[in-house]
Design a protein around this motif. Structure first.
Motif, PDB file in Angstrom:
ATOM      1  N   LEU A 174      11.947  32.238 -13.700  1.00  0.00           N
ATOM      2  CA  LEU A 174      11.703  30.809 -13.879  1.00  0.00           C
ATOM      3  C   LEU A 174      10.213  30.492 -13.768  1.00  0.00           C
ATOM      4  O   LEU A 174       9.674  29.677 -14.530  1.00  0.00           O
ATOM      5  CB  LEU A 174      12.492  30.014 -12.841  1.00  0.00           C
ATOM      6  CG  LEU A 174      13.995  29.905 -13.076  1.00  0.00           C
ATOM      7  CD1 LEU A 174      14.693  29.377 -11.834  1.00  0.00           C
ATOM      8  CD2 LEU A 174      14.301  29.009 -14.277  1.00  0.00           C
ATOM      9  N   ARG A 175       9.546  31.137 -12.818  1.00  0.00           N
ATOM     10  CA  ARG A 175       8.098  30.930 -12.682  1.00  0.00           C
ATOM     11  C   ARG A 175       7.389  31.240 -14.001  1.00  0.00           C
ATOM     12  O   ARG A 175       6.529  30.470 -14.453  1.00  0.00           O
ATOM     13  CB  ARG A 175       7.524  31.811 -11.561  1.00  0.00           C
ATOM     14  CG  ARG A 175       6.019  31.647 -11.377  1.00  0.00           C
ATOM     15  CD  ARG A 175       5.481  32.710 -10.422  1.00  0.00           C
ATOM     16  NE  ARG A 175       5.905  32.471  -9.059  1.00  0.00           N
ATOM     17  CZ  ARG A 175       5.248  31.705  -8.198  1.00  0.00           C
ATOM     18  NH1 ARG A 175       4.137  31.099  -8.566  1.00  0.00           N
ATOM     19  NH2 ARG A 175       5.705  31.557  -6.972  1.00  0.00           N
ATOM     20  N   TYR A 176       7.749  32.369 -14.605  1.00  0.00           N
ATOM     21  CA  TYR A 176       7.129  32.712 -15.878  1.00  0.00           C
ATOM     22  C   TYR A 176       7.404  31.624 -16.928  1.00  0.00           C
ATOM     23  O   TYR A 176       6.494  31.205 -17.660  1.00  0.00           O
ATOM     24  CB  TYR A 176       7.641  34.058 -16.399  1.00  0.00           C
ATOM     25  CG  TYR A 176       7.248  34.275 -17.843  1.00  0.00           C
ATOM     26  CD1 TYR A 176       5.958  34.659 -18.175  1.00  0.00           C
ATOM     27  CD2 TYR A 176       8.151  34.025 -18.878  1.00  0.00           C
ATOM     28  CE1 TYR A 176       5.569  34.812 -19.489  1.00  0.00           C
ATOM     29  CE2 TYR A 176       7.771  34.179 -20.206  1.00  0.00           C
ATOM     30  CZ  TYR A 176       6.481  34.563 -20.502  1.00  0.00           C
ATOM     31  OH  TYR A 176       6.100  34.686 -21.807  1.00  0.00           O
ATOM     32  N   GLY A 177       8.656  31.165 -17.006  1.00  0.00           N
ATOM     33  CA  GLY A 177       9.011  30.168 -18.011  1.00  0.00           C
ATOM     34  C   GLY A 177       8.227  28.880 -17.861  1.00  0.00           C
ATOM     35  O   GLY A 177       7.810  28.271 -18.858  1.00  0.00           O
ATOM     36  N   PHE A 178       8.002  28.450 -16.630  1.00  0.00           N
ATOM     37  CA  PHE A 178       7.249  27.213 -16.421  1.00  0.00           C
ATOM     38  C   PHE A 178       5.751  27.419 -16.607  1.00  0.00           C
ATOM     39  O   PHE A 178       5.047  26.512 -17.068  1.00  0.00           O
ATOM     40  CB  PHE A 178       7.574  26.623 -15.044  1.00  0.00           C
ATOM     41  CG  PHE A 178       8.868  25.859 -15.027  1.00  0.00           C
ATOM     42  CD1 PHE A 178       8.901  24.514 -15.334  1.00  0.00           C
ATOM     43  CD2 PHE A 178      10.061  26.505 -14.753  1.00  0.00           C
ATOM     44  CE1 PHE A 178      10.090  23.810 -15.357  1.00  0.00           C
ATOM     45  CE2 PHE A 178      11.268  25.822 -14.765  1.00  0.00           C
ATOM     46  CZ  PHE A 178      11.277  24.463 -15.073  1.00  0.00           C
ATOM     47  N   GLU A 179       5.239  28.598 -16.259  1.00  0.00           N
ATOM     48  CA  GLU A 179       3.838  28.893 -16.561  1.00  0.00           C
ATOM     49  C   GLU A 179       3.612  28.899 -18.067  1.00  0.00           C
ATOM     50  O   GLU A 179       2.602  28.398 -18.562  1.00  0.00           O
ATOM     51  CB  GLU A 179       3.451  30.249 -15.973  1.00  0.00           C
ATOM     52  CG  GLU A 179       3.304  30.256 -14.460  1.00  0.00           C
ATOM     53  CD  GLU A 179       3.045  31.654 -13.920  1.00  0.00           C
ATOM     54  OE1 GLU A 179       3.248  32.635 -14.678  1.00  0.00           O
ATOM     55  OE2 GLU A 179       2.643  31.774 -12.742  1.00  0.00           O
ATOM     56  N   ASP A 180       4.571  29.457 -18.798  1.00  0.00           N
ATOM     57  CA  ASP A 180       4.440  29.585 -20.247  1.00  0.00           C
ATOM     58  C   ASP A 180       4.583  28.239 -20.944  1.00  0.00           C
ATOM     59  O   ASP A 180       3.801  27.902 -21.832  1.00  0.00           O
ATOM     60  CB  ASP A 180       5.495  30.564 -20.762  1.00  0.00           C
ATOM     61  CG  ASP A 180       5.321  30.888 -22.231  1.00  0.00           C
ATOM     62  OD1 ASP A 180       4.233  31.370 -22.606  1.00  0.00           O
ATOM     63  OD2 ASP A 180       6.268  30.662 -23.013  1.00  0.00           O
ATOM     64  N   SER A 181       5.582  27.462 -20.549  1.00  0.00           N
ATOM     65  CA  SER A 181       5.865  26.203 -21.244  1.00  0.00           C
ATOM     66  C   SER A 181       4.994  25.047 -20.778  1.00  0.00           C
ATOM     67  O   SER A 181       4.799  24.074 -21.508  1.00  0.00           O
ATOM     68  CB  SER A 181       7.334  25.814 -21.056  1.00  0.00           C
ATOM     69  OG  SER A 181       7.594  25.443 -19.703  1.00  0.00           O
ATOM     70  N   GLN A 182       4.488  25.129 -19.540  1.00  0.00           N
ATOM     71  CA  GLN A 182       3.692  24.052 -18.942  1.00  0.00           C
ATOM     72  C   GLN A 182       4.477  22.748 -18.806  1.00  0.00           C
ATOM     73  O   GLN A 182       3.892  21.657 -18.771  1.00  0.00           O
ATOM     74  CB  GLN A 182       2.407  23.818 -19.744  1.00  0.00           C
ATOM     75  CG  GLN A 182       1.398  24.954 -19.643  1.00  0.00           C
ATOM     76  CD  GLN A 182       0.888  25.145 -18.215  1.00  0.00           C
ATOM     77  OE1 GLN A 182       0.240  24.261 -17.658  1.00  0.00           O
ATOM     78  NE2 GLN A 182       1.176  26.292 -17.626  1.00  0.00           N
ATOM     79  N   ALA A 183       5.800  22.847 -18.752  1.00  0.00           N
ATOM     80  CA  ALA A 183       6.615  21.658 -18.483  1.00  0.00           C
ATOM     81  C   ALA A 183       6.351  21.188 -17.061  1.00  0.00           C
ATOM     82  O   ALA A 183       6.312  22.000 -16.133  1.00  0.00           O
ATOM     83  CB  ALA A 183       8.091  21.981 -18.676  1.00  0.00           C
ATOM     84  N   LYS A 184       6.183  19.891 -16.883  1.00  0.00           N
ATOM     85  CA  LYS A 184       5.877  19.347 -15.557  1.00  0.00           C
ATOM     86  C   LYS A 184       7.027  18.514 -14.989  1.00  0.00           C
ATOM     87  O   LYS A 184       6.967  18.101 -13.827  1.00  0.00           O
ATOM     88  CB  LYS A 184       4.603  18.488 -15.623  1.00  0.00           C
ATOM     89  CG  LYS A 184       3.362  19.279 -15.994  1.00  0.00           C
ATOM     90  CD  LYS A 184       3.118  20.440 -15.026  1.00  0.00           C
ATOM     91  CE  LYS A 184       1.887  21.244 -15.396  1.00  0.00           C
ATOM     92  NZ  LYS A 184       1.729  22.446 -14.544  1.00  0.00           N
TER      93      LYS A 184
END
Length: 580
Positions: free
Chosen positions: A133-143
């Motif tokens: 999940l950390r990778y996915g949020f780093e990649d997508s930059q969803a806040k």
């Protein structure tokens, strides 16, 4: 006399304005398009209202356990949530908003509400671990992320660090800035949002494992998703014309009911089930958790007409129905996708469900799930085939390593050109350029096409393991195994499995003097990989793994050695068993 696919396609295009064709240059490439199709998902939702009003269909739209939601009420809730996104959370066009939860009706509302204000839904895999999940949020930059309790718990270790605002759905979440129900309660505006949406604007980022270690974010557009949806919708008009004798086009239409049991973070659920249900005027039944016998009960109780899942699911339904003595007479279509159904199951499932057309489909996240399909008598006669292209927008080539077209009957890489293809891999321009060349999307799958247009897939160029429809990158599993201090190197490969199609096998070279068991390795990996990615069978060795001429691990040779009669002993491997 029954029409051919080509004849039926020509007639439907000529007589039904929904499928009128034109061309448009999109991202520098000319594509065929449906000129009268909705321009955005918000417009698609309006079409759903018109279809249901014309049919005077008062059935519920969404059925989930004891919830029954009318289509008009769902539209109203979607619009209220759309206004809450802009007014309460400050979401604007192009902003990425993540959804991390199991299948709930709220998931459908959020996809459409986010799209309706020109924002982009990031559909993260609900099975991912905290690291994934950390990778996915780093990649997508969803806040902003809408999350249920279990997902919020996995997000917690990095939520503050990344500045994530968590909106709780159904469950209590201590760190949440708001709740789904709370946002709705403060938003009474049921009008359609007035934000302009370009047809070629992004509507979603969906993650699909590639041949590299991390999943790739596949960026999909409104136009691509709607073009795929209308291609499937058109198929409902083609089938009666191709039936011998042709069916009466003016005969009363059977109300469609679709069963959604696959996760909504996969295109199998979002596109040919959820999005298609809207213009089809279908009832959409959602299952909370997969269970074959429960699926049989739901199909019978809700008079489900169409089921689409991975091959494991269709096999589970067939076995459960046999045990329960059910033939499910309303089930008109039993389709599988995500992986190849074992050929022997095609005739078996047709026998269990005599009223259903057993079907198969091949599509990719990168194509908005549109691709190739086959059903009924054609599939029974060709159980090894994937089918023919859904008309009329797609083009297909079989190409060699240089991208040059190969003659009919020769094996090469499948390449598809269509307006449904992704815009890009998020943050990966090189991978995008490698996959989309001169407007053709190179699938990484090897196949052949015969004189009648039937496509058969024979192998995969990409090093992907497909477990029950879930794509698993071998390199990602290998990378996690390499993190263990006792491991020198690892090689992963697919192992045939009767129920799931494939599972992960791993050969592991240990460091000098080290000892490790499968159970210990599994415990180590459980903190780094989702459960479905864990190796089902493990071979351990102190010797270097088999290599090819370029000194890379030869996964095919390694797989062959591990699965040999002596379970790899001849190659110096020590088999440590299947599931612990």
């Amino acid at each position: 006399m029954a029409m051919t696919l080509e004849q039926a396609t020509e007639q439907v295009i000529a007589t039904d304005p929904r499928y009128a064709l034109g061309t448009e240059v999109i991202r520098g490439v000319e594509h065929k398009i449906f000129v009268n199709a909705p321009k955005s998902l918000r417009d698609l939702q309006r079409v759903g209202l018109e279809v249901r009003e014309a049919a005077r269909d008062d059935r519920p739209y969404v059925v989930y356990e004891d919830q029954r939601i009318a289509y008009r009420d769902w539209v109203a809730e979607t619009n209220r949530m759309a206004h809450a996104l802009t007014d309460r959370l400050g979401v604007g066009p192009g902003d990425r908003v993540a959804i991390a939860m199991r299948n709930y009706p709220e998931y459908l509302t959020l996809i459409m509400a986010i799209a309706s204000v020109g924002a982009v839904a990031v559909l993260v895999n609900a099975w991912w671990t905290t690291e994934e999940l950390r990778y996915g949020f780093e990649d997508s930059q969803a806040k902003i992320v809408f999350a249920d309790g279990p997902r919020a718990e996995r997000l917690a270790p990095f939520a503050d660090e990344m500045g994530l605002r968590v909106v709780a759905v159904r469950d209590e979440v201590a760190a949440a800035v708001a709740t789904y129900d709370g946002l709705l309660a403060k938003s009474g505006n049921e009008s359609w949002p007035k934000i302009a949406i370009d047809p070629d604007a992004d509507f979603a980022v969906m993650y699909s494992s590639g041949s590299t270690g991390h999943p790739k974010g596949v960026v999909l557009t409104h136009r691509g998703a709607i073009a795929a949806t209308y291609s499937w919708l058109m198929a409902f008009s083609l089938v009666p014309l191709m039936t011998d004798p042709p069916l009466d086009p003016d005969a009363p239409k059977i109300p469609q009911t679709l069963l959604c049991a696959t996760p909504l973070f996969h295109v199998t659920a979002t596109h040919p089930l959820f999005l298609l249900s809207i213009p089809l005027g279908a009832k959409l039944v959602m299952m909370r958790k997969w269970d074959g016998e429960e699926a049989v009960r739901v199909i019978e109780a809700e008079e489900v007409t169409r089921f689409l899942g991975v091959p494991t699911m269709t096999a589970d339904i067939a076995e459960a129905a046999k045990r329960m003595g059910k033939t499910l007479p309303t089930l008109a279509n039993l389709a599988s996708g995500g992986a190849k159904r074992p050929p022997a199951q095609v005739a078996e499932q047709q026998e269990v469900f005599p009223n259903a057309a057993v079907a198969t489909g091949y599509g990719m996240t990168e194509t908005n799930a549109l691709g190739i399909g086959l059903q009924g008598e054609e599939y029974l006669a060709r159980p090894n085939a994937c089918g023919r292209l859904y008309p009329p927008l797609q083009e297909l080539r079989i190409v060699d390593d240089e991208g040059e077209p190969l003659p009919t009957g020769e094996i090469g890489e499948i390449a598809i050109k269509c307006v449904t293809q992704m815009r890009e891999y998020l943050n990966q321009p090189e991978a995008t350029a490698e996959t989309i060349r001169d407007g053709w999307l190179h699938t990484g799958d090897l196949g052949m096409v015969d004189d009648e247009g039937y496509v058969t897939i024979v192998d995969r160029k990409k090093n992907i393991i497909i477990r029950g429809g879930e794509n698993i990158a071998a390199l990602e599993v290998e990378a996690a195994i390499h993190q263990h201090p006792k491991v020198m190197e690892a090689g992963c490969f697919p192992i045939p499995d009767q129920r799931l199609g494939e599972v992960v096998g791993a050969a592991v070279m240990l460091r000098d003097g080290a000892q490790l068991t499968k159970a210990e390795l599994e415990g180590f990996l459980a903190e780094r990989l989702a459960k479905f990615k864990l190796p089902s069978e493990v071979w351990l060795t102190s010797a270097p793994l088999i290599r090819g001429a370029t000194d890379k691990i030869d996964r095919r040779a390694l797989k062959a050695a591990c699965l040999a009669d002596d379970k790899g002993a001849a190659a110096g491997l020590c088999y440590d068993g299947g599931p612990a």
